[in-house]
Write an enzyme that holds these catalytic residues in place. Sequence first.
Site: not given
Ligand code: NAD
Length: 250
Positions: A88, A140, A153, A155-157, A186
């Site tokens: 995640n 994503s 972002y 490209a990586s996803k 979200i």
């Molecule tokens: P967020 O920023 O609340 O959570 C991301 C978490 O990843 C954080 O706890 C952060 O500390 C941790 N993290 C980041 N880099 C790290 C590293 N190098 N080592 C250890 N931990 C690390 O974001 P979120 O919105 O909860 O996103 C969670 C996932 O869902 C992500 O992969 C994000 O790309 C994906 N996502 C989110 C959304 C959205 O709308 N929020 C939409 C699509 C995808």
Amino acid sequence: MYEDLRKKNVLVTGGGSGIGYAIAEAFAAEDADVLIVGRERENLAHARKSLGTRVRTFEADLNLLDRIPDLVGELKTAAGHIDVLVNNAGINVKRNAADLSDAEYQGIVLTNQTAVFALTREVGKAMVAQGSGSIIMISSMASRYGIPGVVGYAASKSAVEGMTRALAVEWSPSGVRVNCIAPGFIVTPMSSRAFQNDPGRKERVLARTPLGRLGEPSDVANAALFLASDRSGFITGTILTVDGGNSIGF
Ligand code: NAD
């Protein structure tokens, strides 16, 4: 309840906040044993305190690729084995492509793609050896839409979705399933920053979301429970969209 998740060892990266926290909470509610890996000490302490004794936390920066084999060794020592991995943790940097440096691009790819591979390889090896496991990636909608300002972002996803299919085929004969959730919009700390910096974004999103609301982290967590459980036992290599219909909205 997903009875088969009881006492399963579930590793959630970035489980101290947002979607990862909701995923950890959902698995703990199923009486699974949850291992959270994250890099923010305060968030980890809060998760430990609020989610109870079924949740253990491990502070680690997943960008430090060389340390990942030792980290997985530590997790296996603590838990015995890992049944479910939820990749995640992720980051986003909003910047126009012309202004995004190579170092910034690599930084996004390091966290969202390379670290995901390195951890999945180490955990996956052990799952292959034990003959079972479920791995869940988080991509994503940015991998499908043309959203400006998020080229690294996106490209990586997109890479994570490709990785899902390749690993699913490679590890299926060993009883390891690999799937991916593609969340839409979200409500989390990450998305709140994007909404704050772009007035009108929320209205644009809702205008094309048939279910008429933004997603909650628990919406993604519910999909993760299903993909982890034996109830999705004939599903591998799939990308499950959790977006309230946003990607098919007109
Ligand atoms: P967020 O920023 O609340 O959570 C991301 C978490 O990843 C954080 O706890 C952060 O500390 C941790 N993290 C980041 N880099 C790290 C590293 N190098 N080592 C250890 N931990 C690390 O974001 P979120 O919105 O909860 O996103 C969670 C996932 O869902 C992500 O992969 C994000 O790309 C994906 N996502 C989110 C959304 C959205 O709308 N929020 C939409 C699509 C995808």
